[in-house]
Every structure is written in C-alpha cells, then in structure tokens.
Design an enzyme around this catalytic site. Structure first.
Site, PDB file in Angstrom:
ATOM      1  N   TYR A 176      -5.438  13.493  -6.643  1.00 24.18           N
ATOM      2  CA  TYR A 176      -4.800  13.977  -7.857  1.00 24.18           C
ATOM      3  C   TYR A 176      -5.969  14.467  -8.833  1.00 24.18           C
ATOM      4  O   TYR A 176      -5.646  14.572  -9.995  1.00 24.18           O
ATOM      5  CB  TYR A 176      -3.859  12.872  -8.330  1.00 24.18           C
ATOM      6  CG  TYR A 176      -2.599  12.799  -7.386  1.00 24.18           C
ATOM      7  CD1 TYR A 176      -2.790  12.304  -6.205  1.00 24.18           C
ATOM      8  CD2 TYR A 176      -1.351  13.223  -8.032  1.00 24.18           C
ATOM      9  CE1 TYR A 176      -1.770  12.320  -5.299  1.00 24.18           C
ATOM     10  CE2 TYR A 176      -0.381  12.952  -7.233  1.00 24.18           C
ATOM     11  CZ  TYR A 176      -0.231  12.372  -5.923  1.00 24.18           C
ATOM     12  OH  TYR A 176       0.715  12.233  -5.176  1.00 24.18           O
ATOM     13  N   LYS A 187      -6.506   3.742   4.483  1.00 25.64           N
ATOM     14  CA  LYS A 187      -6.684   4.818   5.780  1.00 25.64           C
ATOM     15  C   LYS A 187      -8.213   4.922   5.928  1.00 25.64           C
ATOM     16  O   LYS A 187      -8.581   5.969   6.250  1.00 25.64           O
ATOM     17  CB  LYS A 187      -6.079   5.989   5.527  1.00 25.64           C
ATOM     18  CG  LYS A 187      -6.074   6.847   6.772  1.00 25.64           C
ATOM     19  CD  LYS A 187      -4.946   6.512   7.918  1.00 25.64           C
ATOM     20  CE  LYS A 187      -5.035   7.334   9.127  1.00 25.64           C
ATOM     21  NZ  LYS A 187      -4.039   6.868  10.164  1.00 25.64           N
ATOM     22  N   ASP A 241      -0.157   4.339   7.642  1.00 26.14           N
ATOM     23  CA  ASP A 241       0.936   4.816   8.597  1.00 26.14           C
ATOM     24  C   ASP A 241       1.691   3.618   9.036  1.00 26.14           C
ATOM     25  O   ASP A 241       2.957   3.652   9.148  1.00 26.14           O
ATOM     26  CB  ASP A 241       0.390   5.408   9.683  1.00 26.14           C
ATOM     27  CG  ASP A 241      -0.924   5.130  10.161  1.00 26.14           C
ATOM     28  OD1 ASP A 241      -1.601   4.468   9.659  1.00 26.14           O
ATOM     29  OD2 ASP A 241      -1.427   5.570  11.312  1.00 26.14           O
ATOM     30  N   ASP A 267       2.310   6.980  -4.229  1.00 28.11           N
ATOM     31  CA  ASP A 267       3.495   8.013  -4.399  1.00 28.11           C
ATOM     32  C   ASP A 267       4.720   7.968  -3.390  1.00 28.11           C
ATOM     33  O   ASP A 267       5.665   7.858  -3.693  1.00 28.11           O
ATOM     34  CB  ASP A 267       2.819   9.256  -4.750  1.00 28.11           C
ATOM     35  CG  ASP A 267       3.770  10.316  -5.307  1.00 28.11           C
ATOM     36  OD1 ASP A 267       4.648  10.150  -5.789  1.00 28.11           O
ATOM     37  OD2 ASP A 267       3.075  11.492  -5.540  1.00 28.11           O
ATOM     38  N   ASP A 305       8.318   5.733  -3.305  1.00 27.73           N
ATOM     39  CA  ASP A 305       9.579   6.529  -2.894  1.00 27.73           C
ATOM     40  C   ASP A 305      10.423   6.080  -1.724  1.00 27.73           C
ATOM     41  O   ASP A 305      11.569   5.922  -1.864  1.00 27.73           O
ATOM     42  CB  ASP A 305       9.330   8.051  -2.909  1.00 27.73           C
ATOM     43  CG  ASP A 305       9.661   8.781  -4.452  1.00 27.73           C
ATOM     44  OD1 ASP A 305       9.246   8.201  -5.373  1.00 27.73           O
ATOM     45  OD2 ASP A 305       9.666   9.993  -4.342  1.00 27.73           O
TER      46      ASP A 305
END
Ligand code: NAD
Length: 333
Positions: A125, A173, A206, A230, A234
């Site tokens: 971002y 990751k 993951d 993010d 959710d």
C-alpha cells in the site's frame, strides 16, 4: 474523574445513524465525556468542497479519541480521495486492531477470541506503482521497514500481554518474499525475545488463511503486514457474525480512531435498518483506549445479551429497527 474529549465523525449513508446511536449509548453510560463533531466524506465534499476539511483534522487532533461512522467514496470523481484513508495517513495510525470474538448467534463459530493486528502504513500500500513496456508490465513496490515492523510488533506483543494471552502468531510469506517478509520476520524474532512470557508462533499466510477456517480457536493475537492483514481480518470477521458486528481501531502515537468495519451502506441508509452493534463494539474499544475498562465490558456484555435475546436488526435475523436495537442495549446496560 478525568474528562475525556471524544470527536464524533458520522460521515455519510448509515454513518450518522450508527454514530448517533453510539452517542445515545455513551450518554446512558454517564461517563465524563465531552463531545465535538466534525464533517467528513462525500456530504462534506458537496457542502465544503473537500471530503476532509481542515477543521475536522483539528477536531481529531484535539480529541483524546475519535469515533468514525462511514463515508461514501464515489468512484470516478476526479481529484476525490477516501477521507478515512487520508485520516489514517495524516495521523500515522500505524496499527489496525480487529478483535474477533464469538457472538451468541447461529452465524458465529464458537470459542473464538482473537485480535488481528495489521500494520497500516506500508507494504504493497506504499502507493509506489508504475506501468512500463507500453502498458504491458505493471510494478508495485512492497516496502517493509524495520521501524514500522518494530512498532507494530511491539503493539501486538504488548496487546497480547494486556489481554493475558499466551501466544502471538506472526504471519508472513518469508519463504518467497525473502527480503521484505524476511525483514518483518527477523524483526519479529528480536521483538519476541523481549516478551518471554508470550510464545511466538510463525505461520505462512496461506497456512493461516486455511487454519482460520479449520480451527480458528487456536489463535489469540495474529500480527501481520498490511495486505495480509487486510485479507485475513475480513476472512476472520465472517467467522463471528460478519459486517454488522465487526469493529476496529486505528491507533497511532498521537491519535486513535475507532470505526465499524462496514461502509456507508447507501442501499439501506435512512430506512432504520442499519445494525448499530458494530459501532457499539467499536465504542467499547474506544472506552478501553480511554482507560475506562468497566463501562467497556458493560457495553460488550449488553451487546452480546441483545444478540442472544434476538433483539437485533434484520441482517442478524431480528425484527428491530436501529433505534429499537439501541434501546434494547441501553435497557441491558
Ligand atoms: P458496505 O459495507 O457499505 O455494504 C455492504 C453490504 O452490507 C450492503 O448490503 C449493506 O446494506 C450491508 N451492511 C453494511 N453495514 C451494515 C449495517 N451496519 N447493518 C446492516 N447492513 C449493513 O459496503 P459497500 O456497499 O461495498 O460500499 C458502500 C460505500 O461505502 C462505498 O462508497 C464505499 O466506498 C464505502 N465504504 C466505506 C468504508 C469506510 O468508511 N470505512 C468501508 C467500506 C466501504
């Protein structure tokens, strides 16, 4: 008693409805609060020519904490920007905190009590993007710094300690993104060493996405970088009742803004259908931030009890209006 200054930013759509109800709940709690109220969002833009007026910035600066409703961000309006994203940047609200707790409702999985701590200022971002090769190649820069990683990791570990948790899961990751996630992970190991009372667990993003569905009860604090946070937050909110009850806080060194996760819901605005509970739970987070844990717990308990009794809006299967739901909560306070 300490007098707290609270800034209310209702915004657009259902924002003013849910923030207005939160004000009623705060009044019922009879706390030493002093309120200011600012304009923000598309309504402010139509009236004043900007979605984030200077006076609003001053009100947020002068407040001990801010409660934000929601804003409408119309796409395709040249020069327009999202007021809440700009607010987070202006006040460097580096930590996005999303509690996910089971609610007594059929849509919620049981035995979940976790907090997701998301870094809010960098990663993909960063806004540094370019298109090359005549539009055939696009590049976005993923930026991770030691400074931002340290402060978010300290936030996560200290929150874990404050909540009497035993474990912090660091999600990354680093097996593929060796430089960026690798830095985040190595800073995490250094920070974790300063919290010997907490176990640090390392998990690939993951695997985490999968484990959240398989066995969400295993998590206590999850801390991660911006994009992963993010998505995972959710995902996690859908395990515990979804948008109508999802609350959040954006915390910086000098300001804190609490908000329901949902948007301005123009499709139901003005129809008395908006579920105010996500805003009430965000208000409880605000009270905790103001060092008022007792009314915060009372409010959370009243919200849970309202849900258990089915005294809720349509989105949670109930028949009550926004205002009636508030009255049910106030009754239980
Ligand atoms: P939304 O969250 O506003 O609505 C999604 C769906 O959930 C709609 O069907 C809505 O009716 C329902 N819903 C949302 N909150 C609810 C509540 N409290 N009670 C009952 N039902 C509720 O998302 P959207 O429709 O994608 O976006 C609408 C506008 O909100 C857009 O302009 C978007 O940019 C903006 N938005 C703002 C924020 C924010 O201010 N933080 C966040 C997301 C979206």
């Amino acid at each position: 008693m300490t007098q707290h200054r609270v800034c209310l930013l209702p915004g657009d759509g259902i924002g003013p409805e849910v923030v207005g109800q939160a004000r009623r709940v705060l009044d019922a709690l009879k706390l030493p609060l002093e309120f200011t109220q600012g304009e923000i969002g598309y309504g402010a833009y139509q009236k004043l020519g900007t979605p984030l007026p200077e006076e609003t910035l001053e009100l947020v600066s002068g407040a001990d904490a801010t409660l934000f409703g929601a804003v409408t961000t119309p796409p395709n309006l040249p020069g327009y920007f999202s007021a809440i994203i700009r607010l987070r940047q202006t006040f460097e609200l580096f930590a996005n905190i999303r509690p996910c707790r089971s609610i007594p409702h059929a849509s919620s999985r049981p035995h979940i009590n976790m907090v997701i701590v998301r870094e809010n200022t960098e990663d993909l971002y960063s806004g540094i993007e370019r298109v090359e090769d005549g539009g055939n190649r696009a590049v976005s820069e993923m930026i991770i710094t030691r400074k931002a990683s340290e402060r978010i990791l300290h936030k996560a570990f200290s929150l874990g300690r404050q909540l009497h948790f035993q474990k912090v899961t660091v999600v990354h990751k680093a097996n593929v993104l060796r430089a960026t996630c690798g830095l985040f992970l190595s800073v995490a190991r250094e920070v974790a060493a300063q919290y010997p009372d907490l176990l640090m667990q390392e998990m690939l993003v993951d695997t985490c996405a999968m484990e959240l569905i398989r066995d969400p009860g295993q998590f206590q604090v999850i801390v991660t970088t911006n994009l992963f946070g993010d998505i995972l937050s959710d995902e996690a909110s859908m395990l515990v009742g979804g948008l109508g009850v999802a609350c959040s806080g954006n915390i910086g060194e000098h300001a804190a803004i609490f908000e329901p996760v949902h948007g301005s819901a123009p499709n139901i605005a003005g129809q008395h259908k908006a579920n105010p509970l996500a805003t009430f739970l965000s208000t409880a987070m605000l009270l905790d931030f103001l060092q008022e844990p007792e009314p915060a717990r009372r409010l959370e308990r009243a919200v849970n009890e309202t849900i258990r009794l089915g005294q809720v809006t349509e989105d949670l299967g109930g028949k009550l209006t926004t205002e009636e739901t508030t009255e049910a909560v106030i009754e239980l306070l």
